[in-house]
Design a protein around this motif. Structure first.
Motif, PDB file in Angstrom:
ATOM      1  N   ALA A  13      13.685  36.654 -25.386  1.00 28.30           N
ATOM      2  CA  ALA A  13      12.308  36.903 -26.022  1.00 28.30           C
ATOM      3  C   ALA A  13      11.463  35.529 -25.434  1.00 28.30           C
ATOM      4  O   ALA A  13      10.464  35.798 -25.235  1.00 28.30           O
ATOM      5  CB  ALA A  13      12.686  36.250 -27.807  1.00 28.30           C
ATOM      6  N   MET A  26      10.283  43.870 -28.476  1.00 29.70           N
ATOM      7  CA  MET A  26      10.043  42.726 -28.132  1.00 29.70           C
ATOM      8  C   MET A  26       8.685  42.786 -27.459  1.00 29.70           C
ATOM      9  O   MET A  26       7.717  41.965 -27.474  1.00 29.70           O
ATOM     10  CB  MET A  26      11.337  42.043 -27.352  1.00 29.70           C
ATOM     11  N   ARG A  55       7.860  31.548 -32.730  1.00 29.16           N
ATOM     12  CA  ARG A  55       7.777  33.201 -33.408  1.00 29.16           C
ATOM     13  C   ARG A  55       8.606  33.859 -32.472  1.00 29.16           C
ATOM     14  O   ARG A  55       9.202  34.809 -33.137  1.00 29.16           O
ATOM     15  CB  ARG A  55       6.518  33.508 -33.607  1.00 29.16           C
ATOM     16  N   ALA A  56       8.704  33.566 -31.187  1.00 22.95           N
ATOM     17  CA  ALA A  56       9.651  34.491 -30.252  1.00 22.95           C
ATOM     18  C   ALA A  56      11.078  34.430 -30.637  1.00 22.95           C
ATOM     19  O   ALA A  56      11.733  35.548 -30.678  1.00 22.95           O
ATOM     20  CB  ALA A  56       9.341  34.039 -28.932  1.00 22.95           C
ATOM     21  N   ARG A  58      15.135  39.661 -34.205  1.00 25.78           N
ATOM     22  CA  ARG A  58      14.825  41.128 -34.750  1.00 25.78           C
ATOM     23  C   ARG A  58      15.332  42.032 -33.592  1.00 25.78           C
ATOM     24  O   ARG A  58      15.748  43.178 -34.186  1.00 25.78           O
ATOM     25  CB  ARG A  58      13.296  41.111 -35.132  1.00 25.78           C
ATOM     26  N   THR A  59      14.758  41.889 -32.338  1.00 26.72           N
ATOM     27  CA  THR A  59      15.152  42.968 -31.356  1.00 26.72           C
ATOM     28  C   THR A  59      16.368  42.855 -31.159  1.00 26.72           C
ATOM     29  O   THR A  59      16.838  43.871 -31.035  1.00 26.72           O
ATOM     30  CB  THR A  59      14.207  42.401 -30.163  1.00 26.72           C
ATOM     31  N   THR A  65      12.340  34.472 -33.880  1.00 28.09           N
ATOM     32  CA  THR A  65      12.418  35.450 -35.048  1.00 28.09           C
ATOM     33  C   THR A  65      12.261  36.741 -34.284  1.00 28.09           C
ATOM     34  O   THR A  65      13.170  37.680 -34.724  1.00 28.09           O
ATOM     35  CB  THR A  65      11.600  35.133 -36.027  1.00 28.09           C
ATOM     36  N   HIS A  66      11.512  36.902 -33.308  1.00 27.91           N
ATOM     37  CA  HIS A  66      11.221  38.397 -32.858  1.00 27.91           C
ATOM     38  C   HIS A  66      12.362  38.874 -31.957  1.00 27.91           C
ATOM     39  O   HIS A  66      12.709  39.745 -31.908  1.00 27.91           O
ATOM     40  CB  HIS A  66      10.009  38.339 -31.699  1.00 27.91           C
ATOM     41  N   LEU A 112       5.933  42.678 -29.528  1.00 29.98           N
ATOM     42  CA  LEU A 112       5.700  41.212 -30.322  1.00 29.98           C
ATOM     43  C   LEU A 112       5.259  40.242 -29.547  1.00 29.98           C
ATOM     44  O   LEU A 112       5.090  39.105 -29.867  1.00 29.98           O
ATOM     45  CB  LEU A 112       6.994  41.190 -31.147  1.00 29.98           C
ATOM     46  N   GLU A 171       7.901  36.041 -23.754  1.00 30.43           N
ATOM     47  CA  GLU A 171       7.023  35.209 -24.324  1.00 30.43           C
ATOM     48  C   GLU A 171       6.160  34.700 -23.178  1.00 30.43           C
ATOM     49  O   GLU A 171       4.957  34.311 -23.028  1.00 30.43           O
ATOM     50  CB  GLU A 171       7.158  34.197 -25.245  1.00 30.43           C
ATOM     51  N   ASP A 230       2.997  35.643 -29.395  1.00 30.00           N
ATOM     52  CA  ASP A 230       2.778  34.922 -30.807  1.00 30.00           C
ATOM     53  C   ASP A 230       3.001  33.490 -30.443  1.00 30.00           C
ATOM     54  O   ASP A 230       3.119  32.887 -31.654  1.00 30.00           O
ATOM     55  CB  ASP A 230       3.364  35.639 -31.819  1.00 30.00           C
TER      56      ASP A 230
END
Length: 148
Positions: free
Chosen positions: A137, A54, A64-65, A71-72, A67-68, A57, A141, A60
């Protein structure tokens, strides 16, 4: 791999998420199973996931955080399952539960599937992981926007 505020905040946030999910997961484990440092190990894996995944990433945007963050959280869950499945395999192999090394390796995946099934069917744990992952996230961010 330069330290940034986003990496620091992501690491701390995912460590908290992993610790909280682990504490909620402990009552679901079979009675008598020694949980030992389960929460602390998972928090360390969360810390590393937040820092390396994270933290890299972040920056963004808040949309988008999300989805990041998912993912994390998936990376975090994968490594937690792997770590504890290997630990359980070693515990069982010391008790001579496997006939050979190949059966022990297959045992890692069987244990991971069992633990994964327990996590997915526990709404509290999944809620902590998904909601906590997205909130973590957003924290990363925010840090990326504020201090980078």
């Amino acid at each position: 791999m330069m330290p940034t505020a986003a990496r620091l905040f992501a690491a701390l946030a995912y460590a908290v998420v992993a610790f909280a999910a682990s504490e909620r997961f402990k009552p679901l484990l079979p009675e008598g199973l020694d949980t030992g440092y389960l929460s602390e190990i998972n928090a360390a894996i969360g810390l590393l996931s937040g820092w390396f995944v994270m933290g890299r990433l972040a920056g963004d945007g808040y949309l988008r955080a999300v989805t990041h963050g998912v993912r994390t959280t998936a990376v975090l869950a994968f490594y937690v399952l792997l770590a504890h499945s290997v630990r359980e395999m070693f515990r069982l192999s010391m008790r001579m539960r496997y006939d050979g090394p190949l059966e022990a390796v297959v045992g890692v995946f069987e244990v991971a599937m069992d633990y994964g099934r327990m996590i997915v069917t526990a709404p509290e744990v999944m809620g902590i992981l998904l909601l906590g992952g997205v909130l973590a996230a957003w924290v990363a961010e925010f840090a990326a926007r504020r201090w980078n």
